[in-house]
Design a protein around this motif. Structure first.
Motif, short mmCIF file in Angstrom:
data_model
loop_
_atom_site.label_atom_id
_atom_site.label_comp_id
_atom_site.label_asym_id
_atom_site.label_seq_id
_atom_site.Cartn_x
_atom_site.Cartn_y
_atom_site.Cartn_z
N GLN A 1 0.83 -1.20 0.00
CA GLN A 1 0.00 0.00 0.00
C GLN A 1 0.87 1.26 0.00
O GLN A 1 0.59 2.22 -0.73
CB GLN A 1 -0.91 -0.01 1.24
N LEU B 1 1.29 4.11 -3.22
CA LEU B 1 1.13 5.55 -3.09
C LEU B 1 2.37 6.29 -3.61
O LEU B 1 2.25 7.32 -4.28
CB LEU B 1 0.88 5.92 -1.62
N ALA C 1 0.68 14.74 0.72
CA ALA C 1 -0.03 13.51 0.42
C ALA C 1 0.34 12.39 1.38
O ALA C 1 -0.51 11.58 1.77
CB ALA C 1 0.26 13.08 -1.02
N ARG C 2 1.57 12.34 1.78
CA ARG C 2 2.00 11.31 2.74
C ARG C 2 1.32 11.52 4.09
O ARG C 2 0.91 10.55 4.73
CB ARG C 2 3.52 11.35 2.91
N GLU D 1 -1.54 12.80 4.58
CA GLU D 1 -2.97 12.50 4.48
C GLU D 1 -3.25 11.02 4.20
O GLU D 1 -4.24 10.48 4.69
CB GLU D 1 -3.59 13.34 3.35
N ARG D 2 -2.37 10.36 3.46
CA ARG D 2 -2.68 9.00 3.00
C ARG D 2 -1.74 7.93 3.55
O ARG D 2 -2.16 6.82 3.83
CB ARG D 2 -2.66 8.98 1.47
N SER D 3 -0.45 8.24 3.68
CA SER D 3 0.50 7.23 4.18
C SER D 3 0.42 7.08 5.69
O SER D 3 0.54 5.97 6.23
CB SER D 3 1.93 7.60 3.78
N ARG D 4 0.23 8.19 6.40
CA ARG D 4 0.22 8.12 7.87
C ARG D 4 -0.88 7.19 8.40
O ARG D 4 -0.60 6.38 9.31
CB ARG D 4 0.08 9.53 8.46
N PRO D 5 -2.13 7.24 7.89
CA PRO D 5 -3.13 6.30 8.39
C PRO D 5 -2.75 4.83 8.17
O PRO D 5 -3.02 3.98 9.02
CB PRO D 5 -4.39 6.67 7.60
N VAL D 6 -2.10 4.54 7.05
CA VAL D 6 -1.66 3.17 6.80
C VAL D 6 -0.59 2.77 7.81
O VAL D 6 -0.60 1.65 8.34
CB VAL D 6 -1.12 3.03 5.36
N GLU E 1 2.31 6.67 -7.28
CA GLU E 1 1.41 7.74 -7.70
C GLU E 1 2.06 9.11 -7.57
O GLU E 1 1.79 10.02 -8.33
CB GLU E 1 0.13 7.70 -6.87
#
Length: 522
Positions: free
Chosen positions: A361, A365, A380-381, A383-388, A368
């Motif tokens: 995952q 990202l 972007a990290r 917003e999107r990588s931290r939750p993962v 992208e």
């Protein structure tokens, strides 16, 4: 007399049973570990080395991979009807041939045969048919004799007390007193470093070309060329490295036969330091006797920034830096656990598959965001990588107590937990990378070459090889042709008034815009 079993109490039997169960569990775990190691060794020896995950494999609802990869609803793939097949000859082939010099051979009819077989009239040229081939011109050895004229004045010879003598200028040699030319020295270096050809094989190649050139002579050429002309450039490249804000580091083994105080079988090390993304690339190899952390500490003195590394603890000795971990190493642990457990192959419900999916995952990202600016990537990290990452950390703590520590899966989980601070450091800056593959790609040519030439004879030879690798790999990173670039250096550097002056070397660095186009790859 009662036998021994009958004399035992119920409590003693229970204790004995528990002890046997514990031993059985330990032996089963040990057997499973050995089976994992055996399957992993077999896979490394005979299987594919790629760590890519098939898009249809390891699908998890958590990441909605099936929905992402499936064709959107209502959208029908475009269909194409093919009635026949033929070889495609235009396009890429012509584009490839356009980069090569062309030699044209024309075939004509003799004048006496240019007569029509029907009416005996004269034939005229109507059109042509063309067939293209690629021809290979093998290398050849030739002698270049440098002859310069010496001039004197006839009037002064007859009437003067002294006769002035003027000698025509001639370029300085790359290696005074030897037969080495810039092209020959560059060829020997590129054959060994770029094409991984040991000197004894080059010796055989020169013999086939009609000239006997010993491997000892070629070794002397490499050492002299590296020490006299390339090492000053390495000093400038190191200066360029220390001025950056993000670097990558790695290390690998090297055997040096005649190293004072060490046996021929002892292991030495080659350390690699290189720039990150967004700056002129520079790759520097540094030979050292040991793997001690004092070597990167001393080499990187003055550097303050982010350092991409693997899990080797020696890098903690480097002061005033933020260490950035490698997710490729973390992902590889799960990949190995899957390869060592055949029953888990293709099953997304296994623990190893879930761990691999978390890593995938993050890498998805990053793909992208490949063309994004550092600021966009940083946002972007967050917003999107931290939750993962947060979900993955919770998952790691849950699985740690359920997994055998010495198993491949247990080692994968422990690796991520132990390296957590370094693995999450990439969130701090958009210029940082998710893995340390940049340095692994740079050190790979040395590792491949080592399989051919096996060892260095002396520390002096190891340092010279490190210098040659540094210049050639930096040249490749900057889009230069290794042979043409080295030949250009060996032609120009001997003509400088002071080749050791770092200020005069700037126009010759691999990233210099003043390099001639002949040094660049087509």
């Amino acid at each position: 007399m009662k036998n021994e079993t009958e004399s035992l109490t119920l409590e003693q039997l229970q204790q004995q049973n528990e002890k046997l169960e514990q031993q059985n569990t330990e032996l089963s775990a040990k057997l499973k570990w050995y089976e994992e190691q055996f399957r992993l060794a077999q896979q490394k020896r005979f299987g594919a080395s790629s760590e890519k995950t098939h898009p249809d494999q390891l699908e998890l609802n958590l990441f909605n991979e099936a929905e992402v990869l499936a064709t959107p609803e209502g959208q029908v793939p475009e269909m194409e009807k093919v009635s026949y097949e033929r070889r495609k000859t235009s396009g890429k082939r012509e584009a490839d041939l356009s980069k090569l010099p062309v030699e044209t051979v024309t075939y004509t009819l003799e004048e006496g045969k240019q007569i029509c077989a029907c009416c005996s009239g004269s034939l005229h040229e109507m059109t042509t048919e063309t067939r293209s081939e690629i021809a290979v011109v093998p290398p050849q050895v030739k002698v270049i004799r440098h002859v310069r004229q010496v001039y004197a004045c006839r009037h002064c010879e007859r009437h003067g007390l002294q006769t002035p003598i003027v000698t025509a200028p001639m370029p300085n040699p790359v290696y005074p007193g030897s037969l080495a030319s810039p092209s020959a020295m560059a060829h020997v270096m590129c054959q060994k470093v770029v094409d991984s050809q040991p000197l004894y094989r080059q010796e055989q190649q020169f013999a086939r070309m009609g000239y006997t050139l010993s491997r000892q002579t070629m070794a002397n050429w490499m050492v002299y060329g590296a020490e006299q002309w390339l090492m000053p450039m390495i000093a400038e490249m190191k200066k360029h490295l220390l001025q950056q804000e993000t670097l990558h580091a790695d290390e690998t083994t090297l055997q040096v036969l005649r190293e004072p105080g060490k046996s021929a079988e002892a292991t030495s090390y080659l350390w690699l330091y290189r720039t990150g993304r967004g700056v002129p690339p520079a790759v520097v190899y540094d030979y050292q006797r040991t793997r001690g952390g004092e070597h990167p500490r001393d080499f990187l003195t003055g550097f303050k920034g982010y350092l991409h590394v693997d899990a080797y603890p020696g890098y903690h000795k480097v002061k005033d830096v933020t260490l950035v971990g490698c997710w490729a190493h973390a992902r590889r642990k799960y990949d190995e656990a899957l390869k060592a457990a055949p029953e888990a192959k293709g099953n997304p419900e296994t623990v190893a598959a879930q761990g691999l999916a978390y890593c995938n995952q993050l890498f998805a990202l990053e793909r992208e965001l490949k063309e994004a600016s550092p600021e966009e990537r940083h946002k972007a990290r967050a917003e999107r990588s931290r939750p993962v990452l947060e979900a993955y950390h919770v998952w790691l703590r849950q699985q740690k107590s359920r997994t055998m520590p010495k198993s491949l899966l247990g080692q994968a989980i422990a690796y991520s937990l132990n390296q957590w601070d370094k693995l999450t450091a990439f969130l701090k800056d958009g210029r940082l990378e998710l893995d340390n593959n940049r340095s692994e790609r740079s050190i790979k040519p040395f590792v491949i070459g080592r399989k051919n030439w096996l060892f260095a004879n002396t520390p002096r030879g190891a340092k010279s090889s490190a210098a040659v690798y540094s210049v050639i790999e930096s040249a490749k990173e900057n889009g230069l042709h290794p042979f043409r670039y080295l030949k250009y250096l060996f032609e120009q550097l001997p003509q400088l008034p002071d080749p050791q002056d770092l200020k005069t070397l700037e126009p010759y660095m691999p990233w210099s815009s003043s390099l001639p186009d002949t040094c660049r790859m087509p």
